[in-house]
Write a protein that holds these residues in place. Structure first.
Motif, PDB file in Angstrom:
ATOM      1  N   LEU A  48       1.156  -1.390   0.374  1.00  0.00           N
ATOM      2  CA  LEU A  48      -0.431   0.078  -0.350  1.00  0.00           C
ATOM      3  C   LEU A  48       0.795   1.284  -0.014  1.00  0.00           C
ATOM      4  O   LEU A  48       1.880   1.815   1.139  1.00  0.00           O
ATOM      5  N   PRO A  49       0.528   2.554  -1.233  1.00  0.00           N
ATOM      6  CA  PRO A  49       1.499   3.655  -0.752  1.00  0.00           C
ATOM      7  C   PRO A  49       1.612   4.394   0.101  1.00  0.00           C
ATOM      8  O   PRO A  49       3.045   4.974   0.713  1.00  0.00           O
ATOM      9  N   GLU A  50       0.083   4.678   1.122  1.00  0.00           N
ATOM     10  CA  GLU A  50       1.090   4.591   2.290  1.00  0.00           C
ATOM     11  C   GLU A  50       1.545   4.049   3.461  1.00  0.00           C
ATOM     12  O   GLU A  50       1.785   4.990   3.870  1.00  0.00           O
ATOM     13  N   VAL A  51       1.580   3.180   2.946  1.00  0.00           N
ATOM     14  CA  VAL A  51       2.617   1.978   4.238  1.00  0.00           C
ATOM     15  C   VAL A  51       4.130   2.529   3.841  1.00  0.00           C
ATOM     16  O   VAL A  51       4.924   2.816   4.795  1.00  0.00           O
ATOM     17  N   ALA A  52       4.718   2.051   2.938  1.00  0.00           N
ATOM     18  CA  ALA A  52       5.677   2.641   1.555  1.00  0.00           C
ATOM     19  C   ALA A  52       6.270   3.787   2.230  1.00  0.00           C
ATOM     20  O   ALA A  52       7.738   4.181   2.928  1.00  0.00           O
ATOM     21  N   ALA A  53       5.188   4.739   2.148  1.00  0.00           N
ATOM     22  CA  ALA A  53       5.586   6.653   2.707  1.00  0.00           C
ATOM     23  C   ALA A  53       6.398   6.838   4.233  1.00  0.00           C
ATOM     24  O   ALA A  53       6.722   7.090   4.596  1.00  0.00           O
ATOM     25  N   ALA A  54       4.968   6.195   4.958  1.00  0.00           N
ATOM     26  CA  ALA A  54       4.936   5.759   6.246  1.00  0.00           C
ATOM     27  C   ALA A  54       6.613   5.136   6.987  1.00  0.00           C
ATOM     28  O   ALA A  54       7.345   5.134   8.088  1.00  0.00           O
ATOM     29  N   LEU A  55       6.651   3.704   5.888  1.00  0.00           N
ATOM     30  CA  LEU A  55       8.246   3.425   6.363  1.00  0.00           C
ATOM     31  C   LEU A  55       9.670   4.632   5.347  1.00  0.00           C
ATOM     32  O   LEU A  55      10.654   4.715   6.442  1.00  0.00           O
ATOM     33  N   SER A  56       9.398   5.365   4.184  1.00  0.00           N
ATOM     34  CA  SER A  56      10.186   5.712   3.823  1.00  0.00           C
ATOM     35  C   SER A  56      10.906   6.798   4.957  1.00  0.00           C
ATOM     36  O   SER A  56      11.695   7.365   5.100  1.00  0.00           O
ATOM     37  N   PRO A 275      12.582  -5.044  17.561  1.00  0.00           N
ATOM     38  CA  PRO A 275      12.856  -4.753  16.156  1.00  0.00           C
ATOM     39  C   PRO A 275      13.058  -3.259  15.282  1.00  0.00           C
ATOM     40  O   PRO A 275      13.553  -2.893  16.072  1.00  0.00           O
ATOM     41  N   ALA A 276      12.953  -3.698  14.366  1.00  0.00           N
ATOM     42  CA  ALA A 276      13.798  -2.398  13.257  1.00  0.00           C
ATOM     43  C   ALA A 276      12.818  -1.494  13.563  1.00  0.00           C
ATOM     44  O   ALA A 276      11.810  -1.579  13.433  1.00  0.00           O
ATOM     45  N   MET A 277      13.309  -0.034  13.905  1.00  0.00           N
ATOM     46  CA  MET A 277      12.929   0.927  14.639  1.00  0.00           C
ATOM     47  C   MET A 277      11.636   1.318  13.110  1.00  0.00           C
ATOM     48  O   MET A 277      10.921   1.602  13.076  1.00  0.00           O
ATOM     49  N   PRO A 278      12.275   1.888  11.749  1.00  0.00           N
ATOM     50  CA  PRO A 278      11.583   1.869  10.904  1.00  0.00           C
ATOM     51  C   PRO A 278      10.251   1.021  10.704  1.00  0.00           C
ATOM     52  O   PRO A 278       9.193   1.723  10.653  1.00  0.00           O
ATOM     53  N   VAL A 279      10.738   0.208  10.353  1.00  0.00           N
ATOM     54  CA  VAL A 279       9.452  -0.804  10.331  1.00  0.00           C
ATOM     55  C   VAL A 279       7.870  -0.452  11.354  1.00  0.00           C
ATOM     56  O   VAL A 279       7.269  -0.811  11.533  1.00  0.00           O
ATOM     57  N   GLN A 280       8.606  -0.587  12.581  1.00  0.00           N
ATOM     58  CA  GLN A 280       8.375  -0.391  13.968  1.00  0.00           C
ATOM     59  C   GLN A 280       7.161   0.849  13.880  1.00  0.00           C
ATOM     60  O   GLN A 280       5.988   1.024  14.271  1.00  0.00           O
ATOM     61  N   THR A 281       8.173   2.113  13.284  1.00  0.00           N
ATOM     62  CA  THR A 281       7.061   3.024  13.115  1.00  0.00           C
ATOM     63  C   THR A 281       5.394   3.084  12.302  1.00  0.00           C
ATOM     64  O   THR A 281       4.748   3.430  12.294  1.00  0.00           O
ATOM     65  N   ALA A 282       6.189   2.261  10.960  1.00  0.00           N
ATOM     66  CA  ALA A 282       5.375   2.204   9.465  1.00  0.00           C
ATOM     67  C   ALA A 282       4.036   1.377  10.187  1.00  0.00           C
ATOM     68  O   ALA A 282       2.505   1.003   9.813  1.00  0.00           O
ATOM     69  N   ALA A 283       4.443   0.136  10.898  1.00  0.00           N
ATOM     70  CA  ALA A 283       3.764  -0.978  11.328  1.00  0.00           C
ATOM     71  C   ALA A 283       2.296  -0.540  12.242  1.00  0.00           C
ATOM     72  O   ALA A 283       1.578  -0.655  12.473  1.00  0.00           O
ATOM     73  N   GLY A 284       2.619   0.953  13.175  1.00  0.00           N
ATOM     74  CA  GLY A 284       2.313   1.969  14.291  1.00  0.00           C
ATOM     75  C   GLY A 284       1.590   2.733  13.160  1.00  0.00           C
ATOM     76  O   GLY A 284       0.226   2.726  13.829  1.00  0.00           O
ATOM     77  N   TYR A 285       1.836   3.143  12.478  1.00  0.00           N
ATOM     78  CA  TYR A 285       0.403   3.487  11.561  1.00  0.00           C
ATOM     79  C   TYR A 285      -0.696   2.543  10.999  1.00  0.00           C
ATOM     80  O   TYR A 285      -1.640   2.787  11.163  1.00  0.00           O
ATOM     81  N   LEU A 286      -0.213   1.751  10.423  1.00  0.00           N
ATOM     82  CA  LEU A 286      -0.976   0.227   9.656  1.00  0.00           C
ATOM     83  C   LEU A 286      -2.511   0.088  10.950  1.00  0.00           C
ATOM     84  O   LEU A 286      -3.147  -0.466  10.610  1.00  0.00           O
ATOM     85  N   LEU A 287      -0.915  -0.724  12.199  1.00  0.00           N
ATOM     86  CA  LEU A 287      -2.266  -1.071  13.477  1.00  0.00           C
ATOM     87  C   LEU A 287      -3.505   0.053  13.114  1.00  0.00           C
ATOM     88  O   LEU A 287      -4.334  -0.747  13.810  1.00  0.00           O
TER      89      LEU A 287
END
Length: 427
Positions: A48-56, A275-287
């Motif tokens: 999902l583009p919004e998720v990719a943007a959160a990771l970036s 856990p990888a810090m950037p992935v956690q940030t994107a995961a917070g957005y997803l969850l």
């Protein structure tokens, strides 16, 4: 009591059957040959583009973080579970680099041997062996999977104790991998009642929960056996982020649960640090489940349902026996009529014939603890959605994905192979 007991690890395990099969099929495809790839449980959807943007946006977060996960991701995970009828506080959450390592870490700190439905996901038994635990297998009912037959469970526990084993942890999965079914609520209640009588801890693997074809059909054991149920889940399936490796578990809100959490975090601190810090940030957005995420999950669930349901219809028409799917993207066919026609002696023989003769890749039932002689295999329809993101997005938004040429061709090749093997509709 959720107490700690160490056990020596056993080494020398082969590579995971699912990963090995995927690598073999990818190697064949790399030569230019076409293979209908049904052997790997990857969700098969674009990011999902919004998720990719959160990771970036979080890419510069390169410092170590809390071992159990950031406050933000644990709060998001707690909210995620609470919205699914399992009230949860952030303090009950431990995040990790995927639910798979969390499962293994749990098996190392929970006492007793491991009770598994047969068949069940390939890594449960392998992780039990790594943790120095024995496996007590219990057959599932004929119509479903992921949860053992209650009467058979009780008999197996009694027999295990008589043999000197120490059953301690029961692993349940809903929806199930490998059968693709969703066990009914009453069956879950009955099995939890047996677990309570025998003092077992339940690990409820709910990685496919949001892909149940009827989302309201899933009953978490944590709602009927809360004091001794641990939930594990992650981002790999409903949000199709298997390569990002982010999972979390929910520990019971009890004194024993607090002790378990402390020991689990201790293992995590020595194995993956955090856990990888950037992935956690994107995961917070997803969850937190904003509208675009909820719509993406809904569309993915519908795509999985339509394609796996059509595959089931074609398998039955071609002469296979197969449980009806209830969630996710798996089927577990039985091709017993092929035994005499092709002199097949095992599920491994069948899988080899499907790959070498028909270029259809599946994983034999033996990998899931099934009888090696049975002509059963697990297949996943989720890698049929397209060769690139253009096709995958089209499949995700299609009202009739099984009519798309690349999906229809793959399903027809599967049906033709099964028909030829069994005698099917033409035999």
């Amino acid at each position: 009591m959720l107490s700690y007991q160490g056990a020596p690890a056993r080494t020398g395990l082969p590579q995971s059957a699912t990963l090995a099969a995927n690598e073999r099929i990818r190697a064949i495809q790399a030569t230019g040959e076409s293979v209908v790839h049904l052997a790997f449980g990857e969700a098969g959807l674009p990011v999902l583009p919004e998720v990719a943007a959160a990771l970036s946006a979080a890419a510069t977060e390169n410092s170590y973080g809390p071992t159990a996960g950031t406050d933000a991701v644990r709060a998001a995970a707690a909210g995620f579970l609470s919205r699914r009828g399992v009230p949860t506080e952030p303090e009950q959450i431990v995040a990790g680099p995927g639910s798979k390592p969390l499962l293994y870490a749990l098996l190392t700190v929970l006492p007793g041997d491991i009770v598994l439905p047969r068949p069940s996901w390939v890594s449960y038994a392998a992780q039990a062996a790594l943790a120095g635990k024995e496996v007590i297998w219990v057959d599932v009912p004929g119509h479903t999977g992921g949860v053992p037959d209650p009467e058979a469970l009780e008999n197996s526990l009694l027999e295990a104790r008589w043999r000197g084993q120490r059953p301690g942890v029961l692993v349940l999965t809903s929806p199930d991998n490998p059968t693709g079914t969703t066990p009914g609520a009453e069956l879950v209640r009955q099995v939890c009642a047996v677990a309570e009588r025998y003092g077992l801890v339940v690990i409820s693997d709910e990685i496919y929960r949001d892909l149940a074809h009827d989302p309201d059909s899933v009953l978490s054991p944590a709602t009927v056996f809360p004091e001794r149920t641990i939930i594990t889940t992650g981002l790999s399936k409903a949000t199709a982020l298997g390569g990002w490796r982010l999972g979390f578990c929910r520990i019971p809100a009890t004194r024993e649960g607090a002790q378990l959490r402390e020991r689990l975090v201790g293992v995590a601190s020595e194995v993956w640090s955090n856990p990888a810090m950037p992935v956690q940030t994107a995961a917070g957005y997803l969850l937190d489940e904003p509208t675009e995420v909820r719509e993406y999950v809904r569309a993915g669930r519908e795509l999985h349902r339509k394609v796996v349901t059509e595959a089931h219809r074609l398998l039955i028409a071609a002469g296979a026996s197969c449980r009806a799917p209830g969630g996710g993207f798996y089927l577990y066919p039985d091709l017993e009529p092929a035994r005499e026609r092709f002199a097949l002696r095992s599920g491994m023989d069948l899988a080899e014939v499907l790959l070498t003769k028909y270029r259809v890749g599946v994983l034999c039932g033996e990998a899931f603890g099934d009888d090696p002689r049975a002509l059963r295999f697990r297949m996943a329809t989720s890698l049929l959605y397209g060769a690139d993101d253009v096709q995958r997005w089209e499949a995700l938004h299609s009202a009739d994905p099984v009519a798309l040429p690349w999906i229809a061709d793959a399903l027809n090749r599967l049906a033709e192979a099964v028909d030829d093997l069994t005698g099917g509709s033409t035999g």
